[in-house]
Write a protein that holds these residues in place. Sequence first.
Motif, PDB file in Angstrom:
ATOM      1  N   SER A 137       0.847  -1.183   0.000  1.00  0.00           N
ATOM      2  CA  SER A 137       0.000   0.000   0.000  1.00  0.00           C
ATOM      3  C   SER A 137       0.887   1.238   0.000  1.00  0.00           C
ATOM      4  N   LEU A 138       0.289   2.364  -0.396  1.00  0.00           N
ATOM      5  CA  LEU A 138       1.022   3.621  -0.540  1.00  0.00           C
ATOM      6  C   LEU A 138       0.419   4.645   0.411  1.00  0.00           C
ATOM      7  N   GLY A 139       1.195   5.122   1.380  1.00  0.00           N
ATOM      8  CA  GLY A 139       0.693   6.044   2.385  1.00  0.00           C
ATOM      9  C   GLY A 139       1.191   7.463   2.167  1.00  0.00           C
ATOM     10  N   MET A 140       0.441   8.239   1.418  1.00  0.00           N
ATOM     11  CA  MET A 140       0.854   9.623   1.133  1.00  0.00           C
ATOM     12  C   MET A 140      -0.193  10.641   1.562  1.00  0.00           C
ATOM     13  N   THR A 141      -1.451  10.425   1.200  1.00  0.00           N
ATOM     14  CA  THR A 141      -2.490  11.422   1.435  1.00  0.00           C
ATOM     15  C   THR A 141      -2.816  11.550   2.919  1.00  0.00           C
ATOM     16  N   GLU A 142      -3.015  12.798   3.358  1.00  0.00           N
ATOM     17  CA  GLU A 142      -3.366  13.094   4.736  1.00  0.00           C
ATOM     18  C   GLU A 142      -4.614  13.970   4.775  1.00  0.00           C
ATOM     19  N   PRO A 143      -5.275  14.042   5.927  1.00  0.00           N
ATOM     20  CA  PRO A 143      -6.472  14.887   6.022  1.00  0.00           C
ATOM     21  C   PRO A 143      -6.234  16.331   5.605  1.00  0.00           C
ATOM     22  N   HIS A 144      -5.022  16.838   5.852  1.00  0.00           N
ATOM     23  CA  HIS A 144      -4.719  18.243   5.534  1.00  0.00           C
ATOM     24  C   HIS A 144      -3.783  18.380   4.338  1.00  0.00           C
ATOM     25  N   ALA A 145      -3.492  17.268   3.662  1.00  0.00           N
ATOM     26  CA  ALA A 145      -2.572  17.322   2.520  1.00  0.00           C
ATOM     27  C   ALA A 145      -3.006  16.291   1.492  1.00  0.00           C
ATOM     28  N   GLY A 146      -3.716  16.767   0.474  1.00  0.00           N
ATOM     29  CA  GLY A 146      -4.135  15.878  -0.595  1.00  0.00           C
ATOM     30  C   GLY A 146      -3.127  15.914  -1.721  1.00  0.00           C
ATOM     31  N   SER A 147      -3.380  16.752  -2.714  1.00  0.00           N
ATOM     32  CA  SER A 147      -2.463  16.868  -3.842  1.00  0.00           C
ATOM     33  C   SER A 147      -1.152  17.562  -3.470  1.00  0.00           C
ATOM     34  N   ASP A 148      -1.168  18.344  -2.372  1.00  0.00           N
ATOM     35  CA  ASP A 148       0.043  19.075  -1.951  1.00  0.00           C
ATOM     36  C   ASP A 148       0.873  18.192  -1.035  1.00  0.00           C
ATOM     37  N   LEU A 149       1.714  17.365  -1.631  1.00  0.00           N
ATOM     38  CA  LEU A 149       2.476  16.392  -0.854  1.00  0.00           C
ATOM     39  C   LEU A 149       3.542  17.040   0.015  1.00  0.00           C
ATOM     40  N   LYS A 150       3.929  18.274  -0.292  1.00  0.00           N
ATOM     41  CA  LYS A 150       4.925  18.965   0.537  1.00  0.00           C
ATOM     42  C   LYS A 150       4.349  19.333   1.897  1.00  0.00           C
ATOM     43  N   ALA A 151       3.006  19.349   2.002  1.00  0.00           N
ATOM     44  CA  ALA A 151       2.350  19.827   3.222  1.00  0.00           C
ATOM     45  C   ALA A 151       2.043  18.708   4.209  1.00  0.00           C
ATOM     46  N   ILE A 152       2.575  17.511   3.998  1.00  0.00           N
ATOM     47  CA  ILE A 152       2.278  16.409   4.911  1.00  0.00           C
ATOM     48  C   ILE A 152       2.799  16.711   6.312  1.00  0.00           C
ATOM     49  N   ARG A 153       2.099  16.160   7.316  1.00  0.00           N
ATOM     50  CA  ARG A 153       2.436  16.426   8.714  1.00  0.00           C
ATOM     51  C   ARG A 153       2.952  15.191   9.449  1.00  0.00           C
ATOM     52  N   THR A 154       2.805  14.021   8.880  1.00  0.00           N
ATOM     53  CA  THR A 154       3.331  12.820   9.525  1.00  0.00           C
ATOM     54  C   THR A 154       4.832  12.971   9.679  1.00  0.00           C
ATOM     55  N   ARG A 155       5.320  12.848  10.915  1.00  0.00           N
ATOM     56  CA  ARG A 155       6.723  13.130  11.201  1.00  0.00           C
ATOM     57  C   ARG A 155       7.488  11.865  11.545  1.00  0.00           C
ATOM     58  N   ALA A 156       8.721  11.832  11.106  1.00  0.00           N
ATOM     59  CA  ALA A 156       9.651  10.766  11.473  1.00  0.00           C
ATOM     60  C   ALA A 156      10.864  11.427  12.110  1.00  0.00           C
ATOM     61  N   VAL A 157      11.080  11.167  13.384  1.00  0.00           N
ATOM     62  CA  VAL A 157      12.156  11.803  14.144  1.00  0.00           C
ATOM     63  C   VAL A 157      13.231  10.766  14.441  1.00  0.00           C
ATOM     64  N   ARG A 158      14.466  11.121  14.116  1.00  0.00           N
ATOM     65  CA  ARG A 158      15.559  10.176  14.353  1.00  0.00           C
ATOM     66  C   ARG A 158      15.819  10.002  15.846  1.00  0.00           C
ATOM     67  N   ASP A 159      16.023   8.745  16.230  1.00  0.00           N
ATOM     68  CA  ASP A 159      16.374   8.401  17.601  1.00  0.00           C
ATOM     69  C   ASP A 159      17.441   7.320  17.549  1.00  0.00           C
ATOM     70  N   GLY A 160      18.693   7.728  17.525  1.00  0.00           N
ATOM     71  CA  GLY A 160      19.791   6.778  17.376  1.00  0.00           C
ATOM     72  C   GLY A 160      19.778   6.157  15.993  1.00  0.00           C
ATOM     73  N   ASP A 161      19.724   4.844  15.951  1.00  0.00           N
ATOM     74  CA  ASP A 161      19.687   4.134  14.672  1.00  0.00           C
ATOM     75  C   ASP A 161      18.258   3.924  14.171  1.00  0.00           C
ATOM     76  N   ASP A 162      17.290   4.493  14.879  1.00  0.00           N
ATOM     77  CA  ASP A 162      15.891   4.322  14.517  1.00  0.00           C
ATOM     78  C   ASP A 162      15.257   5.660  14.144  1.00  0.00           C
ATOM     79  N   PHE A 163      14.032   5.562  13.636  1.00  0.00           N
ATOM     80  CA  PHE A 163      13.159   6.717  13.485  1.00  0.00           C
ATOM     81  C   PHE A 163      11.856   6.403  14.213  1.00  0.00           C
ATOM     82  N   VAL A 164      11.257   7.418  14.797  1.00  0.00           N
ATOM     83  CA  VAL A 164       9.973   7.271  15.474  1.00  0.00           C
ATOM     84  C   VAL A 164       8.944   8.090  14.704  1.00  0.00           C
TER      85      VAL A 164
END
Length: 404
Positions: A137-164
């Motif tokens: 599956s492809l997870g791109m669209t968000e409630p506040h970001a449809g065609s504007d993919l630059k406006a996505i809010r889902t965050r990935a924060v680095r934590d050592g060798d991982d991302f959260v």
Amino acid sequence: MGLRITSAPRARSIMIERTLFGEDHNIFRETVRRFVEREIVPFHEKWEKDGIVPRELWLKAGKEGLLCCTVPEEYGGLGADYIFDVIVFEELWRVGASGPGFLIHTDLVATYILSFGTEEQKKTWLPKMVRGEAIGSLGMTEPHAGSDLKAIRTRAVRDGDDFVINGQKVFISNGQLCDVLVLATKTDSEAGAKGVTLFLVEGDRPGFTRGRNLDKLGMKAQDTSELFFDNVRIPATNILGQEGRGFELMMTKLPQERLAQAIRSAMVTETVIDYTVAYTAERKAFGQTIADFQNTQFKLADLKTKATLARVFTDKCIELFMEGRLDAVDAAMAKMYTANLHCETVDECLQLFGGWGYMWEYPIARAYADARIVKIAGGSIEIMKLIISRQMFAEYRRTHPKGH
């Protein structure tokens, strides 16, 4: 009750012969057609009520070689050309099979992994996807970001060798079933497009939950979900491509995604016209068939001409794509024209069915409900117009410098 169509007639009245297909393609089409008629058509009505197709169908399709046809043999695929994937999509759309999300799985997720994945990622996922054991599956669209993919809010924060990862996605096809998700995130909220990163997220990761299966206007057998990410921890090795290059990678795949939408709309348009010719040739009103009325003849002649033009342009775009020469503008024009025609055709043809066209048991009613998404999926019609017009004016300014 009039004509009851349970599966689509074969597209047979194209004025211009399609030249994309060789003998191997034609043999494969017969295999796909038999599979669709045997394993999908008899059960699709139930899947529409369920809002999802069973995982067993994916395993059967994998066994028949219908998934990810272009994946190289070293990863378990056929190593076939893109036309084999096109044939699978066309045969599904020919019978109005909205349920199996093979397009997302094959044309997008597998393509992303094959194009940008590490060797380990390819070996881990592609063989399973080919066999139908892992659904993509492809997870791109968000409630506040449809065609504007630059406006996505889902965050990935680095934590050592991982991302959260924390955030939310919506309108995700195959969301209920997916085993692997190509997820678009922000790893740098200050960097705009350069802050977007793609990850492969396994479906069983703690903190990854699936919301409700959304109740849609059409495409009712296709599961479409909200997805939630609550402190989902994944290793940095799950990055797809490179950190900060996600937006760039997505842009390279948009022409292919839009071409797939054009292929769908071209096929459905032809099929719906065939439905309507068959119905109006048999259905009688005022002492003659509906096909005897000049209004019917003129409407269908107009649609047939437009459908032929759409087919020729779409097939040309397929050729360009296979040669590596399909650009964003041609893909946008193909998507825009065929999507508009698709919606026009189902509307005009349903009218010719009269009251029966409004009954869910008739394929034209399903086609009408399924059609509306094509003006949105893969980028809205308005976005397509922006892409096309920007190129037109950029070309004008390039060839007409100021002062001349």
